[in-house]
Design a protein around this motif. Sequence first.
Motif, PDB file in Angstrom:
ATOM      1  N   LYS A   1       6.160 -11.392 -13.334  1.00  0.00           N
ATOM      2  CA  LYS A   1       5.058 -10.848 -12.518  1.00  0.00           C
ATOM      3  C   LYS A   1       5.515  -9.713 -11.585  1.00  0.00           C
ATOM      4  O   LYS A   1       4.689  -9.120 -10.896  1.00  0.00           O
ATOM      5  CB  LYS A   1       4.475 -11.968 -11.652  1.00  0.00           C
ATOM      6  N   LEU A   2       6.820  -9.456 -11.516  1.00  0.00           N
ATOM      7  CA  LEU A   2       7.314  -8.465 -10.549  1.00  0.00           C
ATOM      8  C   LEU A   2       6.702  -7.095 -10.825  1.00  0.00           C
ATOM      9  O   LEU A   2       6.591  -6.673 -11.981  1.00  0.00           O
ATOM     10  CB  LEU A   2       8.846  -8.371 -10.616  1.00  0.00           C
ATOM     11  N   LYS A   3       6.315  -6.403  -9.734  1.00  0.00           N
ATOM     12  CA  LYS A   3       5.750  -5.057  -9.876  1.00  0.00           C
ATOM     13  C   LYS A   3       6.823  -4.041  -9.544  1.00  0.00           C
ATOM     14  O   LYS A   3       7.339  -4.011  -8.425  1.00  0.00           O
ATOM     15  CB  LYS A   3       4.575  -4.883  -8.923  1.00  0.00           C
ATOM     16  N   VAL A   4       7.132  -3.233 -10.532  1.00  0.00           N
ATOM     17  CA  VAL A   4       8.183  -2.222 -10.359  1.00  0.00           C
ATOM     18  C   VAL A   4       7.496  -0.864 -10.328  1.00  0.00           C
ATOM     19  O   VAL A   4       6.662  -0.570 -11.205  1.00  0.00           O
ATOM     20  CB  VAL A   4       9.181  -2.295 -11.532  1.00  0.00           C
ATOM     21  N   GLY A   5       7.814  -0.031  -9.360  1.00  0.00           N
ATOM     22  CA  GLY A   5       7.150   1.266  -9.303  1.00  0.00           C
ATOM     23  C   GLY A   5       7.697   2.149  -8.204  1.00  0.00           C
ATOM     24  O   GLY A   5       8.591   1.740  -7.447  1.00  0.00           O
ATOM     25  N   PRO A   6       7.140   3.358  -8.086  1.00  0.00           N
ATOM     26  CA  PRO A   6       7.600   4.278  -7.044  1.00  0.00           C
ATOM     27  C   PRO A   6       7.058   3.849  -5.676  1.00  0.00           C
ATOM     28  O   PRO A   6       6.011   3.199  -5.612  1.00  0.00           O
ATOM     29  CB  PRO A   6       6.996   5.617  -7.477  1.00  0.00           C
ATOM     30  N   TYR A   7       7.731   4.218  -4.614  1.00  0.00           N
ATOM     31  CA  TYR A   7       7.302   3.806  -3.270  1.00  0.00           C
ATOM     32  C   TYR A   7       5.922   4.358  -2.929  1.00  0.00           C
ATOM     33  O   TYR A   7       5.208   3.817  -2.096  1.00  0.00           O
ATOM     34  CB  TYR A   7       8.332   4.245  -2.222  1.00  0.00           C
ATOM     35  N   THR A   8       5.535   5.422  -3.599  1.00  0.00           N
ATOM     36  CA  THR A   8       4.243   6.045  -3.330  1.00  0.00           C
ATOM     37  C   THR A   8       3.082   5.208  -3.895  1.00  0.00           C
ATOM     38  O   THR A   8       1.928   5.469  -3.577  1.00  0.00           O
ATOM     39  CB  THR A   8       4.194   7.440  -3.981  1.00  0.00           C
ATOM     40  N   ALA A   9       3.386   4.210  -4.718  1.00  0.00           N
ATOM     41  CA  ALA A   9       2.313   3.436  -5.357  1.00  0.00           C
ATOM     42  C   ALA A   9       1.741   2.359  -4.441  1.00  0.00           C
ATOM     43  O   ALA A   9       0.846   1.627  -4.842  1.00  0.00           O
ATOM     44  CB  ALA A   9       2.819   2.817  -6.652  1.00  0.00           C
TER      45      ALA A   9
END
Length: 499
Positions: A308-316
């Motif tokens: 379930k972990l959400k990986v993404g850019p800090y801007t998201a």
Amino acid sequence: MQELTHYLNGAHVNGTSGRFADVMNPATGEVQAKVPLASKEEVARAVAYAVEAQPAWAAVNPQRRARVLMKFVDLLNRDMDKLAEALSREHGKTLPDAAGDVQRGLEVVEYCIGAPQLLKGEYTDSAGPGIDMYSMRQPLGVTAGITPFNFPAMIPMWMFAPAIACGNAFLLKPSERDPSVPLMLAELMEEAGLPKGVLQVVNGDKEAVDAILHDPVIQSIGFVGSTPIAEYIYGTGCAQGKRVQCFGGAKNHMIVMPDADMDQAADALVGAGYGAAGERCMAISVAVPVGDETADRLIEKLVPRIEKLKVGPYTAGNDIDYGPVVTGAAKANIERLVQSGIDQGAKLVVDGRDFSLQGYEEGFFVGPHLFDHVTKDMEIYTTEIFGPVLSTVRAQSYEEALGLAMDHEYGNGTAIFTRDGDAARDFANRVNVGMIGINVPIPVPLAYHTFGGWKKSVFGDLNQHGPDAFKFYTRTKTVTSRWPSGIKEGGEFSIPVME
Ligand code: NAD
């Protein structure tokens, strides 16, 4: 293309060596700035400014020095969002995590505001007939620090706050991967009232580090980074007669006993294993469930949480769990190690290899990985991966689990999850690791305690922050004094009368 600077004697100064490094945006994989790499001559110039500034700073009384730090705390709070954004942009960690990086440094600054109390010496009245003895703590002079990429706000503050509170000048050589926040911190210290030249930032790589190591004026070096470089800096710095403290890599084990609250243990492992993409020296990278039944229950709880972990850019936005790793080289190294784990027979239970983020295909994102049935001889166990990869080593008994943590060459942090106070107490007493968590996964001590590992995670004998920092950044001088008999014996104390 933005060209970053050094910060010397109160001003931003362009690099003159002609050498630069790329500062990446890890989320997009693009070069966002160039950072100058200082030459030996540029380091010497900074040292000359520091030599000029330091005596006057040391002569400022400790209370006034502390007031500069008080003001600096206000400015950090004022600029928290700006600092966190600059940090996330170069490092890749999420905004709340970046603000935490600043906050943990800020707390060390708050501790250092106690400098007047912490620098008080000792006094023995009448150590002998007419003899008094006292000791004082004096600054070293010009000091230096070399810091890693993973905490570009906190770790510089670990070092420069106590160094400066003690009356030293401090030369910071931050990581070339994320140098903007260190430059901003130096500006804020001057806005807080620090005289120019007391805190300077020299950007650079090995050439600047070697210049610091061989500069005869620099009295002490603080280093935090990987173990091979820590060993090099400790050996070279000590051979040059400097006071050196070096903090290295880690492989932190979390022991999960059969009686542990398995939901709590799984939540803790997910945060401590994958937070900041595993790029923390206090990340948990090895889970050690005791007994196969515990291991099966733990893996069952872990898998859905990891998926379930959400990986993404800090801007998201703030619901992202972790961002990209710092460079393409770091990503490639993690991928190579994951492949070695598979090749050496570990079971990849959560496979993050196909992870890709639409619109960020060139970013340095690594999906979360979970290994089970990892053994002591595998490279994924012996090496610090510094990525979102958690290895599970099954132990058949508490003693075997303890032995794993004890036998590993690193000894930064470790944790035990259990409801049994006796097991927890025994673990804390016997394990040869510097920082221990009992049902706490990342046992990073607060500013007024000290931070430091054992074994290959540290070289030198004094820890970061807390009372140790005030020892590291000062020398003790002890004075034994006896005054010849003076006026009191030769003088006349009765009212003079005419004989
Ligand atoms: P690193 O060792 O690559 O770099 C650290 C510093 O050393 C940087 O300023 C870099 O410019 C300099 N450097 C790099 N190569 C050098 C060389 N050959 N000669 C001289 N200087 C050199 O570490 P990193 O990748 O920036 O940081 C990650 C590492 O730091 C991990 O191993 C992590 O565990 C460790 N770390 C340890 C602690 C701790 O307190 N024990 C805290 C944070 C990070």
